[in-house]
Write a protein that holds these residues in place. Structure first.
Motif, PDB file in Angstrom:
ATOM      1  N   VAL A  66      38.175  34.233  45.548  1.00  0.00           N
ATOM      2  CA  VAL A  66      37.499  33.852  44.393  1.00  0.00           C
ATOM      3  C   VAL A  66      38.714  33.818  43.323  1.00  0.00           C
ATOM      4  O   VAL A  66      38.617  33.043  42.534  1.00  0.00           O
ATOM      5  CB  VAL A  66      36.550  35.029  43.839  1.00  0.00           C
ATOM      6  CG1 VAL A  66      36.075  34.907  42.484  1.00  0.00           C
ATOM      7  CG2 VAL A  66      35.313  35.025  44.969  1.00  0.00           C
ATOM      8  N   THR A  67      39.499  34.546  43.398  1.00  0.00           N
ATOM      9  CA  THR A  67      40.537  34.661  42.390  1.00  0.00           C
ATOM     10  C   THR A  67      41.674  33.286  42.571  1.00  0.00           C
ATOM     11  O   THR A  67      41.826  32.624  41.552  1.00  0.00           O
ATOM     12  CB  THR A  67      41.524  35.906  42.517  1.00  0.00           C
ATOM     13  OG1 THR A  67      40.930  37.063  42.297  1.00  0.00           O
ATOM     14  CG2 THR A  67      42.805  35.730  41.590  1.00  0.00           C
ATOM     15  N   ALA A  68      41.786  32.984  43.892  1.00  0.00           N
ATOM     16  CA  ALA A  68      42.481  31.794  44.062  1.00  0.00           C
ATOM     17  C   ALA A  68      41.856  30.525  43.869  1.00  0.00           C
ATOM     18  O   ALA A  68      42.521  29.626  43.144  1.00  0.00           O
ATOM     19  CB  ALA A  68      42.962  31.947  45.438  1.00  0.00           C
ATOM     20  N   LEU A  69      40.422  30.548  44.180  1.00  0.00           N
ATOM     21  CA  LEU A  69      39.917  29.267  44.063  1.00  0.00           C
ATOM     22  C   LEU A  69      38.878  28.923  42.902  1.00  0.00           C
ATOM     23  O   LEU A  69      38.486  28.029  42.767  1.00  0.00           O
ATOM     24  CB  LEU A  69      38.936  28.984  45.316  1.00  0.00           C
ATOM     25  CG  LEU A  69      39.583  29.084  46.589  1.00  0.00           C
ATOM     26  CD1 LEU A  69      38.740  29.162  47.829  1.00  0.00           C
ATOM     27  CD2 LEU A  69      40.468  28.012  46.804  1.00  0.00           C
ATOM     28  N   LEU A 130      29.089  39.482  40.145  1.00  0.00           N
ATOM     29  CA  LEU A 130      30.234  40.306  40.651  1.00  0.00           C
ATOM     30  C   LEU A 130      31.462  39.460  40.186  1.00  0.00           C
ATOM     31  O   LEU A 130      32.547  40.298  40.263  1.00  0.00           O
ATOM     32  CB  LEU A 130      30.314  40.569  41.966  1.00  0.00           C
ATOM     33  CG  LEU A 130      28.975  41.314  42.811  1.00  0.00           C
ATOM     34  CD1 LEU A 130      29.107  41.370  44.068  1.00  0.00           C
ATOM     35  CD2 LEU A 130      29.153  42.687  42.084  1.00  0.00           C
ATOM     36  N   SER A 131      31.625  38.227  39.790  1.00  0.00           N
ATOM     37  CA  SER A 131      32.706  37.690  39.193  1.00  0.00           C
ATOM     38  C   SER A 131      33.018  37.545  37.849  1.00  0.00           C
ATOM     39  O   SER A 131      34.134  37.048  37.501  1.00  0.00           O
ATOM     40  CB  SER A 131      32.620  36.392  40.021  1.00  0.00           C
ATOM     41  OG  SER A 131      32.516  36.179  41.279  1.00  0.00           O
ATOM     42  N   VAL A 132      32.128  38.110  37.108  1.00  0.00           N
ATOM     43  CA  VAL A 132      32.291  37.940  35.664  1.00  0.00           C
ATOM     44  C   VAL A 132      33.280  38.881  35.288  1.00  0.00           C
ATOM     45  O   VAL A 132      34.319  38.545  34.453  1.00  0.00           O
ATOM     46  CB  VAL A 132      30.915  38.301  34.924  1.00  0.00           C
ATOM     47  CG1 VAL A 132      31.234  38.430  33.420  1.00  0.00           C
ATOM     48  CG2 VAL A 132      30.128  37.066  35.123  1.00  0.00           C
ATOM     49  N   LEU A 133      33.419  40.074  35.449  1.00  0.00           N
ATOM     50  CA  LEU A 133      34.317  41.229  35.251  1.00  0.00           C
ATOM     51  C   LEU A 133      35.855  40.659  35.390  1.00  0.00           C
ATOM     52  O   LEU A 133      36.789  40.887  34.751  1.00  0.00           O
ATOM     53  CB  LEU A 133      34.268  42.625  35.753  1.00  0.00           C
ATOM     54  CG  LEU A 133      33.130  43.292  35.174  1.00  0.00           C
ATOM     55  CD1 LEU A 133      32.846  44.813  35.845  1.00  0.00           C
ATOM     56  CD2 LEU A 133      33.502  43.466  33.342  1.00  0.00           C
ATOM     57  N   PRO A 134      35.923  40.348  36.790  1.00  0.00           N
ATOM     58  CA  PRO A 134      37.342  39.749  37.328  1.00  0.00           C
ATOM     59  C   PRO A 134      37.811  38.783  36.335  1.00  0.00           C
ATOM     60  O   PRO A 134      38.997  38.435  35.935  1.00  0.00           O
ATOM     61  CB  PRO A 134      37.391  39.246  38.655  1.00  0.00           C
ATOM     62  CG  PRO A 134      36.345  40.278  39.246  1.00  0.00           C
ATOM     63  CD  PRO A 134      35.303  40.465  37.881  1.00  0.00           C
ATOM     64  N   LEU A 135      37.097  37.675  36.003  1.00  0.00           N
ATOM     65  CA  LEU A 135      37.192  36.391  35.292  1.00  0.00           C
ATOM     66  C   LEU A 135      37.775  36.947  34.040  1.00  0.00           C
ATOM     67  O   LEU A 135      38.567  36.639  33.502  1.00  0.00           O
ATOM     68  CB  LEU A 135      36.011  35.485  35.160  1.00  0.00           C
ATOM     69  CG  LEU A 135      36.355  34.029  34.565  1.00  0.00           C
ATOM     70  CD1 LEU A 135      37.344  33.509  35.006  1.00  0.00           C
ATOM     71  CD2 LEU A 135      35.049  33.441  34.395  1.00  0.00           C
ATOM     72  N   LEU A 136      36.899  37.861  33.292  1.00  0.00           N
ATOM     73  CA  LEU A 136      37.303  38.373  31.773  1.00  0.00           C
ATOM     74  C   LEU A 136      38.394  39.139  31.812  1.00  0.00           C
ATOM     75  O   LEU A 136      39.326  38.961  30.882  1.00  0.00           O
ATOM     76  CB  LEU A 136      36.213  39.273  31.683  1.00  0.00           C
ATOM     77  CG  LEU A 136      34.769  38.467  31.041  1.00  0.00           C
ATOM     78  CD1 LEU A 136      33.829  39.495  30.735  1.00  0.00           C
ATOM     79  CD2 LEU A 136      34.825  37.275  30.020  1.00  0.00           C
ATOM     80  N   ALA A 137      38.889  39.695  32.794  1.00  0.00           N
ATOM     81  CA  ALA A 137      39.799  40.545  33.177  1.00  0.00           C
ATOM     82  C   ALA A 137      41.104  39.424  33.053  1.00  0.00           C
ATOM     83  O   ALA A 137      42.061  39.823  32.569  1.00  0.00           O
ATOM     84  CB  ALA A 137      39.999  41.414  34.375  1.00  0.00           C
ATOM     85  N   PHE A 138      41.214  38.583  33.966  1.00  0.00           N
ATOM     86  CA  PHE A 138      42.327  37.511  34.064  1.00  0.00           C
ATOM     87  C   PHE A 138      42.459  36.812  32.498  1.00  0.00           C
ATOM     88  O   PHE A 138      43.677  36.792  32.302  1.00  0.00           O
ATOM     89  CB  PHE A 138      41.728  36.449  34.840  1.00  0.00           C
ATOM     90  CG  PHE A 138      42.902  35.641  35.688  1.00  0.00           C
ATOM     91  CD1 PHE A 138      43.597  34.985  34.720  1.00  0.00           C
ATOM     92  CD2 PHE A 138      43.304  35.620  36.890  1.00  0.00           C
ATOM     93  CE1 PHE A 138      44.662  33.996  35.222  1.00  0.00           C
ATOM     94  CE2 PHE A 138      43.954  34.798  37.622  1.00  0.00           C
ATOM     95  CZ  PHE A 138      44.753  34.013  36.593  1.00  0.00           C
ATOM     96  N   LEU A 139      41.282  36.535  32.024  1.00  0.00           N
ATOM     97  CA  LEU A 139      41.354  35.882  30.738  1.00  0.00           C
ATOM     98  C   LEU A 139      41.981  36.754  29.449  1.00  0.00           C
ATOM     99  O   LEU A 139      42.827  36.428  28.784  1.00  0.00           O
ATOM    100  CB  LEU A 139      40.178  35.517  30.022  1.00  0.00           C
ATOM    101  CG  LEU A 139      39.409  34.548  30.575  1.00  0.00           C
ATOM    102  CD1 LEU A 139      37.884  34.278  30.212  1.00  0.00           C
ATOM    103  CD2 LEU A 139      40.167  33.189  30.011  1.00  0.00           C
TER     104      LEU A 139
END
Length: 167
Positions: A66-69, A130-139
């Motif tokens: 998910v992080t890569a794609l 489940l992907s919202v927190l990782p996306l926000l952390a990346f941002l």
């Protein structure tokens, strides 16, 4: 000076990707702890001894994909929008782009395995949640580190008497 700015961009994306990837196994561990507590409260079977480590391992592997794609292309697209429009719409654009990419991947997978649309919609909702927190952390990491790199670049340019470089 351009080398410093270029390395800064690479470093901030690497740091953002690393933190984004790390959020997935942490989420899995926290969810497993909540399930353990719920099973204890309601007298249900907590699963085998490998249920927790398996959930964390699965989240780690899926988090890498998910992080890569999804996350990296969404944040790159948000940065491209910010450079072209000079607006604060980059985070919003990145989140919307990430959700669209997740929808495309999940619905494509649902079509490929001939899953009913209702089940595919449930899977998409879970993946988005489940992907919202990782996306926000990346941002947060990418944009805050980008602001720091821009400040350092501007300070060095002022010290050297050169015009300020764009981020």
């Amino acid at each position: 000076m351009k080398i410093f700015a270029g390395l800064g961009h690479v470093a901030r994306y690497a740091a953002g990707a690393g933190l984004s990837w790390l959020v997935f196994p942490v989420e899995a561990a926290l969810i497993y702890v909540v399930l353990l507590v719920a099973s204890g409260l309601f007298g249900l079977d907590p699963g085998g001894p490998l249920a927790g480590p398996t959930a964390v391992l699965l989240a780690t592997v899926l988090g890498t994909a998910v992080t890569a794609l999804v996350t990296l292309p969404a944040v790159l697209f948000g940065d491209l929008v910010a450079r072209r429009t000079r607006s604060a719409a980059a985070p919003v654009t990145a989140v919307i782009g990430g959700m669209v990419l997740l929808a495309a991947y999940v619905w494509g997978w649902g079509i490929a395995v001939q899953s009913p649309p209702s089940q595919t919609a449930i899977v998409w909702g879970l993946v988005v949640a489940l992907s919202v927190l990782p996306l926000l952390a990346f941002l947060v990491v990418t944009h805050s580190a980008g602001a720091v790199v821009a400040l350092i670049t501007a300070a060095v340019a002022r010290r050297d008497g050169k015009p300020k470089l764009r981020r």
